[in-house]
Write an enzyme that holds these catalytic residues in place. Structure first.
Site, PDB file in Angstrom:
ATOM      1  CE  LYS A 152      -4.883   2.260   6.942  1.00 61.30           C
ATOM      2  NZ  LYS A 152      -3.593   2.358   6.181  1.00 61.30           N
ATOM      3  CG  ASP A 158      -4.670   0.849   2.769  1.00 67.08           C
ATOM      4  OD1 ASP A 158      -5.112   0.885   1.617  1.00 67.08           O
ATOM      5  OD2 ASP A 158      -4.332   1.876   3.414  1.00 67.08           O
ATOM      6  CE  LYS A 208      -4.742   4.015  -0.233  1.00 62.68           C
ATOM      7  NZ  LYS A 208      -3.991   3.564   0.962  1.00 62.68           N
ATOM      8  CG  ASP A 216      -0.299  -3.406 -12.898  1.00 64.00           C
ATOM      9  OD1 ASP A 216      -0.369  -3.427 -14.155  1.00 64.00           O
ATOM     10  OD2 ASP A 216       0.777  -3.382 -12.282  1.00 64.00           O
ATOM     11  CB  THR A 235      -9.243  11.373   2.847  1.00 62.98           C
ATOM     12  OG1 THR A 235      -8.137  10.628   3.374  1.00 62.98           O
ATOM     13  CG2 THR A 235     -10.475  10.494   2.826  1.00 62.98           C
ATOM     14  NE  ARG A 283      -0.991  10.974  10.564  1.00 58.95           N
ATOM     15  CZ  ARG A 283      -0.900  11.756   9.503  1.00 58.95           C
ATOM     16  NH1 ARG A 283       0.152  12.555   9.348  1.00 58.95           N
ATOM     17  NH2 ARG A 283      -1.848  11.755   8.579  1.00 58.95           N
TER      18      ARG A 283
END
Length: 234
Positions: free
Chosen positions: A34, A61, A63, A66, A121, A213
């Site tokens: 990603k 990614d 997002k 608009d 999340t 991570r």
């Protein structure tokens, strides 16, 4: 529906990103990755092309959110990068999602997978109610956004692993669920509020899990990735 682990390349530069990818043995399957805002804004489209040329599948990614025409034109540009998956915010309404789908579709009819973010999340029930002013419970909010995305022709949604099973129930087994908020048992949850382990995510119907991570900052990232694949895919 294919299932896979997606590794979030949350690095600030090309050098750190490629150094991380170079750690994976040449003879093994290359991880699905990603590319998010940090790396894309730092390095631009060139990093997408370079990683794609190395043989990785890419979830871009960014997002998008608009007015419909702006998103349509932006998606047409992103489609030319030959990525495998892109996303937008479902909160942009069905008109925006339909416009995005139109812009993303290439002249030959092919296109990347298009998914919509329901609720991040990192958003908890309190923030949903007190800051976003949404009184509807989290699960129902996510399901409503997912149903709008499905009705707009999208392939799936980004949701937490806790909501994946309900999304499948409401939108169909072929509707894709991409789930961040996945951590190894006993691991640091960081800024995530709604989390599961890879094995729990698999049991709950997730199609793709996104892990950053826990893999990228592990002492042995390759072994952490293999563990995630083993726990998720069995």
């Amino acid at each position: 529906m294919a299932k896979d682990v997606i590794v979030a390349l949350d690095f600030p530069s090309r050098e750190e990103t490629l150094a991380f990818l170079d750690r994976f043995p040449a003879g093994e399957a290359k991880p699905f990755v990603k590319i998010g805002m940090e790396l894309y804004y730092a390095e631009g489209p060139s990093i997408v092309r370079e990683i794609k040329a190395r043989g990785h599948r890419i979830f871009l990614d960014l997002k998008l959110h608009d007015i419909p025409n702006t998103v349509k034109r932006a998606m047409a540009v992103l489609s030319g990068l030959e990525v495998d998956m892109v996303n937008l915010h479902a909160a942009g309404t069905s008109a925006m999602m339909k416009a995005a789908l139109e812009g993303l579709t290439r002249p030959g009819g092919t296109r990347p997978i298009l998914i919509a973010v329901t609720q991040l999340t990192s958003t908890g029930p309190e923030s949903l109610k007190d800051e976003l002013l949404i009184e509807t419970p989290m699960a129902e909010t996510v399901l409503a956004y997912a149903k709008n995305a499905a009705a707009s022709g999208l392939d799936g949604v980004v949701c937490s692993p806790l909501e994946a099973a309900l999304v499948k129930e409401r939108c169909g087994r072929d509707f894709c669920t991409v789930t961040p908020g996945v951590r190894f048992a006993g691991g640091d949850v960081g800024d995530q509020k709604r989390v599961m382990t890879p094995a729990q995510a698999a049991e709950n119907g997730c199609d793709y899990i996104v892990m950053g991570r826990p893999i990228t900052q592990a002492e042995d990232p390759v072994e952490a990735y293999r563990r995630a694949v083993s726990e998720f895919l069995g």
